[in-house]
Design an enzyme around this catalytic site. Structure first.
Site, PDB file in Angstrom:
ATOM      1  N   HIS A   1       0.810  -1.230   0.000  1.00 40.01           N
ATOM      2  CA  HIS A   1       0.000   0.000   0.000  1.00 40.01           C
ATOM      3  C   HIS A   1       0.831   1.262   0.000  1.00 40.01           C
ATOM      4  CE1 HIS A   1      -4.006  -1.496  -0.004  1.00 40.01           C
ATOM      5  NE2 HIS A   1      -3.803  -2.293   1.024  1.00 40.01           N
TER       6      HIS A   1
ATOM      7  N   ARG B   1      -3.383   4.400  -0.658  1.00 35.34           N
ATOM      8  CA  ARG B   1      -3.250   4.793   0.755  1.00 35.34           C
ATOM      9  C   ARG B   1      -1.901   5.413   1.084  1.00 35.34           C
ATOM     10  NH1 ARG B   1      -7.874   2.863   3.392  1.00 35.34           N
ATOM     11  NH2 ARG B   1      -8.660   0.897   2.625  1.00 35.34           N
TER      12      ARG B   1
ATOM     13  N   ASN C   1      -6.839  -6.543  -4.835  1.00 35.87           N
ATOM     14  CA  ASN C   1      -8.079  -5.818  -5.126  1.00 35.87           C
ATOM     15  C   ASN C   1      -7.836  -4.325  -5.358  1.00 35.87           C
ATOM     16  OD1 ASN C   1      -7.619  -5.865  -2.204  1.00 35.87           O
ATOM     17  ND2 ASN C   1      -9.534  -4.753  -2.035  1.00 35.87           N
TER      18      ASN C   1
END
Lengths: 649, 164
Positions: free
Chosen positions: A175, A206, A234
């Site tokens: 992330h 993020r 995802n």
């Protein structure tokens, strides 16, 4: 005699010391336990909110389908809108079309890659990124084109083997946290022929260095295509990126060429393999499985047709054909999507199979249930794991997708391992990151780490305080965004209009309205004031927070926009096809109308119009939607006070 | 009449305790299958405001464990035992002044502080000794790095503020 009394005194002394030690130890253990519990609670809050947000995906996805079905209501001049929203992916543009037009200025002092890439390019990138340099768009595009080309040759599942002298390392979600990747490479060595890696998805969103992580991973992949394996997560989904920050990062870092990068990236994602199988024993996928997971089918499907979790295959039926014929221009718009695009979609079954792989979570409860928290995939129990592993003669499932306090977790009787590699994911101090090293026949080994910014390690209670305040802030923002609904729920139970509710009544309403399964009783002391009888003054929860209003408007409109701001962000980004950050008033209005009716929002159109007019600051008929959304933020009354308090300690 | 009211209020109290215990339990129930790791039971019990000694904790765990210990504690066994503990107000926490006096006992010269070595000696050799991890954790917050000592009065005040 003298000796006797002195030893008696000694005994008495040591007995006192013993008792004193016991008191201190007892107190400390209680304190330490409560500290750990507070840390857990904070993580639970972060996680619940994160998953509730993901549930919003489902609603958004339904909204897009709804929009498509109701395009007839959109004014005639709007078919362009639909096209842009649901237009097919760009034709396979020529590489030259993109790269030919880009020039690297002489003044560029960032890293320069040399194709064909070698390991020196990996080093080069790492060094450059450590100094916070940005890779020029030209190289980014070259890397993306090359990566797509190589990925296209690869099957849906990468099969690889280990040996006692050649262990493989599996990393989970990163992330965009570049420091974690650097730490992993530092501790575990750079990827090479003798040091293979699997990166199990969610490289982006993020964190603020998603692009840098992607570049390092893709370049490493191009140098070692048989030893660096990438699985799709995802978040390797262009629509998720719109909501969770990567799109914004790209447009910010690449103001001139960002749009091109986004377009190619969208395709590169679809070519990422679905999973990796190690030694025919270990299945490595991002999310999980369901009871209907069919690996044979998944090996066969055309994985690149899976564009986004928010674009499920549209059912093709006679009805639609009717609509197609009735309307002139709209036919063309829809035609791009439907006619001849049967072949551009996966079947519903195939699509769901992929969603399950990318979104599911393991749980202790037996069976398989829809994953209501996230709005996609399912919860699968230990019996499902056994069934599927046995069916394909596999021994273990390694997955990621969920943040774990220790960076990894083993469940389902040792058959499922979760590995998560972004430390401090929610907040500094929230969790460790981890990676796994394994080879055939040996027990997997886990390595944990945690990035810490402080030069000296802050004591536990300070770290817990930090994540606790952060979590409570988020929770309060949730509360304020549902203030009207909450007050209505409270007042329904408050027969005497006393302004007070019992703990049970308050907890019930909070859970129902917010849809978050949290330990409300334990959290109540942070959120509301309680009187001496244990009753809760429910309005006190809203006292020290309010939504900053851009203009004087009705409370519920403000709340609604604030609550749906992530969804609106995505919708705006889609409408704004040239990524200028501006949309026209017309588009804004018609989007809002559709949004309103689908989400059942009861706001007077005139109020909204007035708000929109005010936001058109230049009076040129266009709205800077980033400014629009930024104007709705939550103000915490005691922010200033909190800051000075921590300095005292 | 009075009895009924008493019974009602006890029932209400029990219902609230049940919910509180369930909340605390669920936070540690990672697999959502109504079990927790036995090593986390101490933390759960303490988070509910009780302060059992290690010995008392050991006994409590024996009460909630399975006939043949599995390493996991089930909620069905935990709930009634914990409810009793809360109803009987067992294992009350230690008041601040008692804690202060305990430190003072270890500091007979009344200097107002303990040296790092002294604290380590007492905490790891007397009573129910700390593990190394517990000792390090306590030191990281308690110790004044310049003097290498623990000014216990300030330390206690700080911890109490932090909890409230």
């Amino acid at each position: 005699m003298g000796c006797g009394t002195s030893s008696a005194t000694k005994d008495k002394k040591s007995e006192k010391a013993l008792k004193a030690a016991l008191v201190i130890q007892n107190w400390y253990r209680g304190y330490s336990a409560r500290l750990k519990t507070r840390q857990r609670y904070a993580l639970t809050i972060f996680q619940s909110i994160e998953y509730a947000d993901e549930q919003g995906q489902l609603q958004l996805s339904n909204f897009f389908s709804f929009m498509l079905e109701n395009y007839t209501n959109v004014p005639e001049k709007e078919p362009g809108l639909v096209t842009r929203l649901f237009g097919s992916s760009i034709q396979d543009k020529d590489r030259q079309d993109y790269l030919g037009l880009i020039e690297i200025p002489d003044s560029y002092c960032g890293p320069r890659l040399q194709f064909p890439l070698t390991f020196t390019d990996i080093d080069l990138l790492i060094e450059a990124f450590k100094q916070q340099q940005i890779l020029h768009a030209y190289y980014v595009l070259e890397v993306l084109f090359e990566t797509k080309k190589v990925l296209q040759q690869m099957p849906n599942f990468t099969h690889t083997n280990t040996s006692p002298s050649k262990e493989i390392t599996i990393c989970g979600d990163l992330h965009g946290k570049l420091d974690d990747l650097f730490l992993i490479f530092y501790k575990n060595g750079l990827p090479s022929v003798t040091n293979p890696y699997v990166f199990n998805g969610d490289f982006v969103d993020r964190g603020k260095n998603s692009m840098e992580i992607l570049m390092i991973l893709f370049v490493s992949f191009l140098v070692y295509p048989n030893d660096l394996h990438l699985n799709r997560g995802n978040h390797e989904d262009f629509m998720m990126n719109m909501r969770y920050g990567f799109t914004k990062e790209i447009l910010h870092k690449y103001k001139l060429h960002g749009k091109k990068i986004l377009q190619i990236l969208e395709e590169v994602y679809t070519w990422l393999p679905i999973g990796t199988i190690i030694d025919n024993e270990v299945l490595v996928i991002h999310g999980g499985i369901s009871e209907s997971t069919d690996l044979n089918l998944l090996h066969r499907i055309e994985r690149n047709k899976m564009r986004s979790v928010l674009m499920p295959p549209i059912p093709m039926d006679g009805d639609r054909a009717e609509k197609k014929n009735k309307l002139g221009t709209a036919t063309v718009a829809l035609g791009i999507r439907t006619s001849g695009s049967f072949s551009e979609q996966l079947t519903k079954q195939e699509w769901e199979q992929v969603i399950d792989i990318l979104w599911s979570d393991p749980r202790g409860k037996r069976g398989c249930y829809p994953n209501t928290n996230r709005g996609g995939g399912c919860y699968f129990g230990p019996d499902i794991t056994s069934k599927i592993l046995n069916k394909y003669q596999l021994k273990m499932l390694v997955r990621s997708h969920e943040c774990k306090p220790e960076g990894y977790e083993i469940c389902h009787d040792g058959k499922v391992i979760t590995v998560f590699s972004a430390s401090n994911y929610y907040e500094e101090g929230s969790n460790r990151g981890a990676y796994i090293r394994m080879s055939s026949g040996t027990t997997p080994r886990f390595f944990q780490y945690q990035i810490t910014k402080a030069t000296c390690f802050r004591p536990l209670y300070q770290r817990v305080n930090a994540i606790e305040s952060s979590a409570i802030r988020m929770l309060k923002e949730r509360m304020i965004s549902r203030k009207t609904d909450l007050i209505r729920a409270f007042q329904l139970q408050d027969r005497n209009k006393s302004g007070k509710l019992s703990m049970g009544q308050w907890a019930f309403s909070m859970e129902n309205v917010l849809g978050l399964n949290l330990p409300w009783r334990s959290l109540s002391s942070h959120l509301v004031t309680t009187d001496k009888d244990g009753n809760i003054d429910y309005m006190s929860g809203f006292q020290d927070v309010h939504i900053q209003k851009p203009v004087k408007e009705v409370q519920s409109l403000i709340e609604t926009v604030y609550r749906y701001r992530s969804d609106l962000q995505i919708i705006f980004n889609i409408i704004d096809s040239d990524h200028s950050g501006l949309i026209s008033m017309e588009e804004f209005r018609s989007m809002w109308k559709l949004f309103k009716s689908h989400y059942s929002v009861h706001i007077d159109d005139s109020q909204f119009d007035e708000l929109a007019e005010r936001m058109d600051l230049n009076k040129d008929g266009s709205i800077d939607f980033n400014e629009f959304l930024k104007a709705f933020y939550v103000v915490h009354k005691f922010d200033q006070l909190n800051k000075s308090d921590t300095k005292l300690i | 009449m009075a009895d009924d009211r008493d019974r009602d209020s006890t029932e209400v109290a029990v219902a609230e305790f049940h919910k509180k215990i369930k909340e605390a339990f669920e936070v540690f129930d990672h697999e959502s299958n109504n079990t927790v790791d036995v090593r986390e039971v101490g933390t759960i019990i303490r988070s509910l405001g009780c302060c059992p000694s290690e010995g008392e904790l050991h006994d409590l765990i024996a009460e909630v464990e399975e006939e043949e210990p599995t390493g996991y504690i089930r909620f069905e066994k935990f709930l009634p035992v914990m409810t009793e503990v809360l109803l009987e107000r067992r294992y009350r926490p230690i008041p601040e002044d008692i804690l202060l006096r305990a430190f003072e006992v270890l500091d007979p010269a009344k200097q107002g502080f303990l040296s790092k070595d002294e604290l380590i000696k007492y905490m790891t050799e007397e009573g129910e000794p700390f593990s190394q991890e517990e000792m390090e954790e306590m030191l990281s917050a308690a110790i004044d790095p310049e003097s290498n000592s623990i000014h216990y009065k300030d330390y206690i005040t700080m911890m109490v503020i932090d909890e409230n």
